[in-house]
Motif scaffolding. Structure first.
Motif, PDB file in Angstrom:
ATOM      1  N   ALA A  34       0.827  -1.227  -0.050  1.00  0.00           N
ATOM      2  CA  ALA A  34       0.017   0.083  -0.010  1.00  0.00           C
ATOM      3  C   ALA A  34       0.828   1.254   0.042  1.00  0.00           C
ATOM      4  O   ALA A  34       0.570   2.191  -0.631  1.00  0.00           O
ATOM      5  N   GLY A  35       1.834   1.138   0.808  1.00  0.00           N
ATOM      6  CA  GLY A  35       2.813   2.280   0.750  1.00  0.00           C
ATOM      7  C   GLY A  35       3.384   2.687  -0.609  1.00  0.00           C
ATOM      8  O   GLY A  35       3.780   3.834  -1.061  1.00  0.00           O
ATOM      9  N   LEU A  36       3.830   1.585  -1.632  1.00  0.00           N
ATOM     10  CA  LEU A  36       4.236   1.954  -2.775  1.00  0.00           C
ATOM     11  C   LEU A  36       3.087   2.395  -3.865  1.00  0.00           C
ATOM     12  O   LEU A  36       3.248   3.095  -4.483  1.00  0.00           O
ATOM     13  N   ASP A  37       1.943   2.273  -3.354  1.00  0.00           N
ATOM     14  CA  ASP A  37       0.723   2.898  -4.061  1.00  0.00           C
ATOM     15  C   ASP A  37       0.324   4.088  -3.518  1.00  0.00           C
ATOM     16  O   ASP A  37      -0.837   4.773  -4.080  1.00  0.00           O
ATOM     17  N   SER A  38       1.058   4.856  -2.537  1.00  0.00           N
ATOM     18  CA  SER A  38       0.572   5.919  -2.161  1.00  0.00           C
ATOM     19  C   SER A  38       0.304   6.988  -2.940  1.00  0.00           C
ATOM     20  O   SER A  38       1.085   7.374  -3.909  1.00  0.00           O
ATOM     21  N   PRO A  39      -0.701   7.947  -2.672  1.00  0.00           N
ATOM     22  CA  PRO A  39      -0.864   8.893  -3.629  1.00  0.00           C
ATOM     23  C   PRO A  39       0.228  10.119  -3.865  1.00  0.00           C
ATOM     24  O   PRO A  39       0.985  10.321  -2.830  1.00  0.00           O
ATOM     25  N   GLY A  40       0.114  10.336  -4.654  1.00  0.00           N
ATOM     26  CA  GLY A  40       1.439  11.436  -5.100  1.00  0.00           C
ATOM     27  C   GLY A  40       2.865  10.914  -5.739  1.00  0.00           C
ATOM     28  O   GLY A  40       3.823  11.504  -5.673  1.00  0.00           O
ATOM     29  N   GLY A  41       2.721   9.592  -5.638  1.00  0.00           N
ATOM     30  CA  GLY A  41       3.645   8.674  -6.208  1.00  0.00           C
ATOM     31  C   GLY A  41       4.832   8.693  -5.533  1.00  0.00           C
ATOM     32  O   GLY A  41       6.370   8.697  -5.952  1.00  0.00           O
ATOM     33  N   ALA A  97      14.775 -16.327  -2.296  1.00  0.00           N
ATOM     34  CA  ALA A  97      15.367 -15.745  -3.591  1.00  0.00           C
ATOM     35  C   ALA A  97      14.670 -14.331  -3.778  1.00  0.00           C
ATOM     36  O   ALA A  97      15.354 -13.412  -4.530  1.00  0.00           O
ATOM     37  N   ILE A  98      13.497 -14.389  -3.449  1.00  0.00           N
ATOM     38  CA  ILE A  98      12.633 -13.101  -3.849  1.00  0.00           C
ATOM     39  C   ILE A  98      13.155 -12.117  -2.854  1.00  0.00           C
ATOM     40  O   ILE A  98      13.337 -10.819  -3.455  1.00  0.00           O
ATOM     41  N   LEU A  99      13.251 -12.162  -1.482  1.00  0.00           N
ATOM     42  CA  LEU A  99      13.792 -11.188  -0.546  1.00  0.00           C
ATOM     43  C   LEU A  99      15.211 -10.736  -1.108  1.00  0.00           C
ATOM     44  O   LEU A  99      15.518  -9.563  -0.818  1.00  0.00           O
ATOM     45  N   THR A 100      16.057 -11.802  -1.646  1.00  0.00           N
ATOM     46  CA  THR A 100      17.317 -11.446  -2.164  1.00  0.00           C
ATOM     47  C   THR A 100      17.187 -10.294  -3.267  1.00  0.00           C
ATOM     48  O   THR A 100      18.006  -9.275  -3.430  1.00  0.00           O
ATOM     49  N   ARG A 101      16.136 -10.681  -4.161  1.00  0.00           N
ATOM     50  CA  ARG A 101      16.015  -9.614  -5.295  1.00  0.00           C
ATOM     51  C   ARG A 101      15.425  -8.285  -4.987  1.00  0.00           C
ATOM     52  O   ARG A 101      15.860  -7.169  -5.280  1.00  0.00           O
ATOM     53  N   VAL A 102      14.656  -8.381  -3.741  1.00  0.00           N
ATOM     54  CA  VAL A 102      13.979  -7.084  -3.144  1.00  0.00           C
ATOM     55  C   VAL A 102      15.260  -6.210  -2.549  1.00  0.00           C
ATOM     56  O   VAL A 102      15.319  -5.034  -2.851  1.00  0.00           O
ATOM     57  N   GLU A 103      15.984  -6.962  -1.678  1.00  0.00           N
ATOM     58  CA  GLU A 103      16.929  -6.297  -1.154  1.00  0.00           C
ATOM     59  C   GLU A 103      17.995  -5.719  -2.215  1.00  0.00           C
ATOM     60  O   GLU A 103      18.489  -4.645  -2.018  1.00  0.00           O
ATOM     61  N   THR A 104      18.336  -6.531  -3.182  1.00  0.00           N
ATOM     62  CA  THR A 104      19.344  -5.843  -4.378  1.00  0.00           C
ATOM     63  C   THR A 104      18.774  -4.798  -5.228  1.00  0.00           C
ATOM     64  O   THR A 104      19.383  -3.653  -5.309  1.00  0.00           O
ATOM     65  N   GLY A 110      16.523   0.805  -6.863  1.00  0.00           N
ATOM     66  CA  GLY A 110      15.577   0.329  -7.810  1.00  0.00           C
ATOM     67  C   GLY A 110      14.182   1.085  -7.559  1.00  0.00           C
ATOM     68  O   GLY A 110      14.029   1.701  -6.627  1.00  0.00           O
ATOM     69  N   ASP A 111      13.326   1.202  -8.408  1.00  0.00           N
ATOM     70  CA  ASP A 111      12.250   2.153  -8.587  1.00  0.00           C
ATOM     71  C   ASP A 111      11.162   1.324  -7.769  1.00  0.00           C
ATOM     72  O   ASP A 111      11.365   0.120  -7.852  1.00  0.00           O
ATOM     73  N   GLY A 112      10.146   1.990  -7.311  1.00  0.00           N
ATOM     74  CA  GLY A 112       8.988   1.509  -6.748  1.00  0.00           C
ATOM     75  C   GLY A 112       8.140   0.491  -7.712  1.00  0.00           C
ATOM     76  O   GLY A 112       7.692  -0.639  -6.925  1.00  0.00           O
ATOM     77  N   ARG A 113       8.359   0.551  -8.881  1.00  0.00           N
ATOM     78  CA  ARG A 113       7.486  -0.604  -9.681  1.00  0.00           C
ATOM     79  C   ARG A 113       8.261  -1.830  -9.704  1.00  0.00           C
ATOM     80  O   ARG A 113       7.233  -2.895  -9.373  1.00  0.00           O
ATOM     81  N   SER A 114       9.473  -1.872  -9.783  1.00  0.00           N
ATOM     82  CA  SER A 114       9.889  -3.093  -9.756  1.00  0.00           C
ATOM     83  C   SER A 114      10.131  -3.751  -8.239  1.00  0.00           C
ATOM     84  O   SER A 114       9.902  -5.025  -8.175  1.00  0.00           O
ATOM     85  N   VAL A 115      10.305  -3.105  -7.338  1.00  0.00           N
ATOM     86  CA  VAL A 115       9.915  -3.770  -6.086  1.00  0.00           C
ATOM     87  C   VAL A 115       8.474  -4.003  -5.846  1.00  0.00           C
ATOM     88  O   VAL A 115       8.269  -5.142  -5.274  1.00  0.00           O
ATOM     89  N   ARG A 116       7.550  -3.202  -6.207  1.00  0.00           N
ATOM     90  CA  ARG A 116       6.253  -3.929  -6.340  1.00  0.00           C
ATOM     91  C   ARG A 116       5.848  -5.093  -6.896  1.00  0.00           C
ATOM     92  O   ARG A 116       5.093  -5.872  -6.291  1.00  0.00           O
ATOM     93  N   ALA A 117       6.405  -5.185  -8.007  1.00  0.00           N
ATOM     94  CA  ALA A 117       6.439  -6.409  -8.719  1.00  0.00           C
ATOM     95  C   ALA A 117       6.818  -7.472  -7.966  1.00  0.00           C
ATOM     96  O   ALA A 117       6.186  -8.593  -7.928  1.00  0.00           O
TER      97      ALA A 117
END
Length: 162
Positions: A34-41, A97-104, A110-117
């Motif tokens: 939800a934080g990644l979707d916050s208004p105002g980008g 493995a997903i957590l490692t990608r997020v941490e990387t 990285g941008d919010g869109r990549s982390v959100r995915a």
């Protein structure tokens, strides 16, 4: 001392505590998304990055604790659960493995869109994993004795701080 904090209550309610931990992790992941979707980008603010790192660490501690604690005890005491425990441990590797990608992504800016995915994929996997684990293990866990942190990696959240 809260009644559920007594040693005997903790020992008899390990399965319930697992569900509490899972519910807390679900809520934290939902807050991150939800934080990644916050208004105002605003995207990945410093606070959101810190929350994400904290969540990843807590989830990793939980799964590492299960693999090295509760799952080993269950495998010894309830051998018919070994195939289920192996499946859950395999899921833990996928989650790691997903957590490692997020941490990387966080470390490399990285941008919010990549982390959100990544978090969206993690949410789907975790919901399936947690539901399966709860369905298969709660009763057996509630028969175990031992420390919650040693067996599950983290303590259940304090529901009084709500």
């Amino acid at each position: 001392m809260h009644p559920s904090d007594s040693p005997s209550a903790r020992l008899t309610a390990l399965g319930t505590q697992l569900i509490e931990i899972h519910d807390w992790l679900r809520d934290e992941l939902a807050r991150l998304r939800a934080g990644l979707d916050s208004p105002g980008g605003a995207g990945l603010t410093r606070e959101l990055r810190a929350h994400c790192v904290g969540f990843c660490a807590a989830l990793d501690r939980h799964h590492t604790g299960e693999d090295g604690g509760a799952f080993r005890v269950l495998a010894d005491q309830v051998p018919e659960l070994r195939p289920v425990l192996a499946e859950l441990s395999a899921d833990h590797k996928t989650v790691a493995a997903i957590l490692t990608r997020v941490e990387t992504l966080l470390a490399e800016g990285g941008d919010g869109r990549s982390v959100r995915a990544e978090l969206d994929g993690l949410a789907g996997l975790l919901e399936s994993h947690f539901t399966y684990e709860e369905r298969k293990l709660v009763a057996a866990l509630s028969r175990l004795t031992g420390d919650t942190v040693q067996l599950l990696g983290v303590a259940p959240p304090d529901d009084e701080t709500g």
